[in-house]
Design an enzyme around this catalytic site. Structure first.
Site, PDB file in Angstrom:
ATOM      1  CE  LYS A   1      -3.749   2.180   3.091  1.00  0.00           C
ATOM      2  NZ  LYS A   1      -4.277   2.005   4.158  1.00  0.00           N
TER       3      LYS A   1
ATOM      4  CB  SER B   1      -7.273   4.422   3.230  1.00  0.00           C
ATOM      5  OG  SER B   1      -6.614   3.622   4.049  1.00  0.00           O
TER       6      SER B   1
ATOM      7  CB  SER C   1      -7.839   1.473   6.254  1.00  0.00           C
ATOM      8  OG  SER C   1      -8.277   2.794   6.237  1.00  0.00           O
TER       9      SER C   1
END
Length: 553
Positions: A82, A158, A182
């Site tokens: 990520k 996210s 997330s």
């Protein structure tokens, strides 16, 4: 779409094939890169690559293998990270234009360093909303990521790019983070698996936000693994925590396990699809021999979400510009007054964002009492199953912000930030939570369930999740026909590129009731109303400053 023999195998199977010499690290990397070139333009999941470094790493690992040397339990496995974690050669941008000019030579984040030391081949970075700040994934640097099950819908946020990359076979493991769902929302929306660990179990240093170079570890935020099955989650979690890698992992039966079910709460919306997902998991657990009962913890849902915001928003305010923070502090008395009449409005965001240390200490005291309540609850229960979110993946929303937006749940609008309702308990109380998908019918979007366990009980929750996954069937691939190739933002080699003109990111009870579960969980008792805060002294009317975007990681 281009297929390769290894890309949808589990990470463990890929590692076995590497160890047996059935595939080389170089060839396995190229299979994943080929898949990326074939499908990424449709979903825009992987937004940065460093293929020269990855190829050199794979060749070096192949040479070690030829000499009978292993780098570790992830030897030769290609993975993505990520884009909120620093990777040497690909420093984190978190989708923020202000971080695109960072030096390429940046130390690996602590979690990334552990993965690299275990032999992983890190070749790409996956997309995230601006400063990891939305339940969708879009930012002005790398653009918008779409859900591979339906490109008109979000993959969540996210860690949305991470989930989309897993679902489409571009990676078998992914490092994500979670301060407000997330890891869990994207897994639920894309039909993959994720573990939000107990707070502090996996290192978080080198995560952005906070600002690059920050040393303080923030409350609530955790680093955790994403994968297509639970055994791969366990493997990556063991590497992240420095625990011995169990090979093969110990199998756990659900027999004699006491599993609670909490799928209804007046304060939290839940769609028929998401409620059915919980019911399906409850039946599967019961069929596997678990004692499954409706068991709502002794908490009030509305008070829980309010406590979550009290703890979260002061953390996020540290990323706001100094003048804005001062303005929020000056307007705080009035903001508190306005918040009384607008429980989901800007007044509450402004008041909580400008909280004092005394305010935080009071909120932490309430949190510690809640943690004690949950500790007592888990003395009688091995785990509790809940929904992950109010809905399955929703259509991309490009207008409004976290305060003004709404979500439709079975046709009824709810405030956008109430998407956090079902994930708040594990975040506030530092509890481990695993998300796994439930079986879906043709034409349905993926739906997952959340399995929450006691603080520090990550391995036990993983074992329960793995047994339940085996009972229900696990990961299903999205249709290749549904992934329509289209022009997208090209991946950036190494350094982040200049900001692209994309859509702007959004601004920021009663005792436990236990009843047998047969086909459907019984609704729990009506929760008690939260205690109203003391009425503040009247202040002159003035519009409070507009807060910055709330951030979730």
């Amino acid at each position: 779409m281009t297929q390769a023999p290894n890309i949808f195998l589990t990470a463990r199977t890929q590692l076995d094939r590497l160890a047996l010499g059935q595939v080389s690290a170089t060839d396995l990397l190229e299979e994943h890169v080929t898949r990326y070139l074939a499908v990424n333009s449709a979903v825009n999941a992987v937004v940065r690559t460093d293929l020269d470094t990855a190829r050199a790493r794979a060749r070096a690992l192949d040479a070690m293998q030829a000499n009978g040397v292993s780098a570790g339990p992830l030897h030769g496995l290609p993975i993505t990270i990520k884009d909120t974690f620093d990777v040497d050669g690909m420093p984190a941008t978190a989708g923020a234009p202000e971080y695109t000019a960072r030096p390429a030579r940046t130390a690996d984040a602590a979690a990334v360093a552990r993965l690299r030391a275990a032999g992983a081949v890190i070749w790409g970075k996956t997309n995230t909303p601006y400063l990891a700040g939305d339940s969708q994934t879009s930012n002005p640097v790398h653009g918008r990521t779409s859900n591979p099950w339906d490109l008109t819908r979000t993959p969540g946020g996210s860690s949305g790019g991470a989930a989309a990359a897993l679902a489409t076979g571009m990676t078998s493991l992914e490092l994500g983070s979670d301060i407000g769902g997330s890891l869990r929302f994207p897994a639920h929306f894309c039909g993959v698996a994720a573990l939000k660990p107990t707070f502090g179990r996996a290192p978080i240093m080198g995560h952005v936000p906070p600002a690059p170079g920050s040393l303080a570890v923030r409350d609530l935020n955790v680093a955790g693994p994403m994968a297509r099955d639970v055994a791969d989650l366990r493997l990556m979690f063991q590497v992240l925590t420095g625990a011995p890698v169990n090979d093969p992992p110990k199998r756990t039966s659900l027999r004699a396990k006491r599993i609670g079910v909490w799928a209804d709460d007046k304060a939290f919306a839940v769609s028929a699809e998401c409620r059915t997902a919980v019911e399906t998991a409850a039946e599967a657990a019961s069929d596997a021999g678990a004692q499954v009962l409706v068991a709502k913890p002794d908490i009030d849902g509305a008070a829980l979400i309010d406590l979550y915001l009290q703890l979260l928003l002061p953390i996020l305010a540290t990323d706001m510009p100094g003048p804005l923070v001062k303005a929020l502090e000056a307007g705080r008395p009035l903001a508190k007054l306005i918040a009384r009449g607008e429980p989901f409005g800007r007044g509450k965001w402004a008041a909580y964002s400008a909280a004092t240390h005394h305010d935080w200490l009071r909120a932490d005291e309430i949190r510690r009492r809640l943690k004690r309540t949950m500790s007592e609850f888990f003395q009688r229960w091995h785990a509790i199953i809940t929904p992950v979110a109010p809905t399955t993946a929703f259509e991309h929303i490009e207008t409004g912000d976290a305060v003004s937006r709404t979500l439709a749940v079975d046709g009824k609008p709810i405030p956008y930030h109430l998407v956090h309702g079902w994930i708040a308990l594990a975040t506030v109380c530092h509890l481990p939570a695993v998300v796994i998908p439930v079986p879906r019918r043709p034409g349905q979007l993926p739906a997952g369930i959340q399995i929450i366990g006691p603080e520090g009980g990550d391995e036990d929750v993983l074992a329960i999740a793995e047994a339940l996954e085996a009972q229900m069937g696990g990961f299903q691939r999205p249709s290749e026909d549904g992934i329509r190739a289209r022009t997208s933002v090209p991946a950036v080699i190494g350094k982040a590129g200049k900001p692209k003109p994309q859509t702007k990111p959004p601004k920021p009870a009663k005792p436990v009731k236990e009843k047998p579960v047969k086909a459907k969980p019984v609704k729990p008792a009506k929760p008690a109303k939260p205690v109203k805060p003391p009425k503040p002294k009247p202040q002159p009317k003035a519009k409070p400053p507009k807060p910055a975007k709330p951030v979730r990681r």
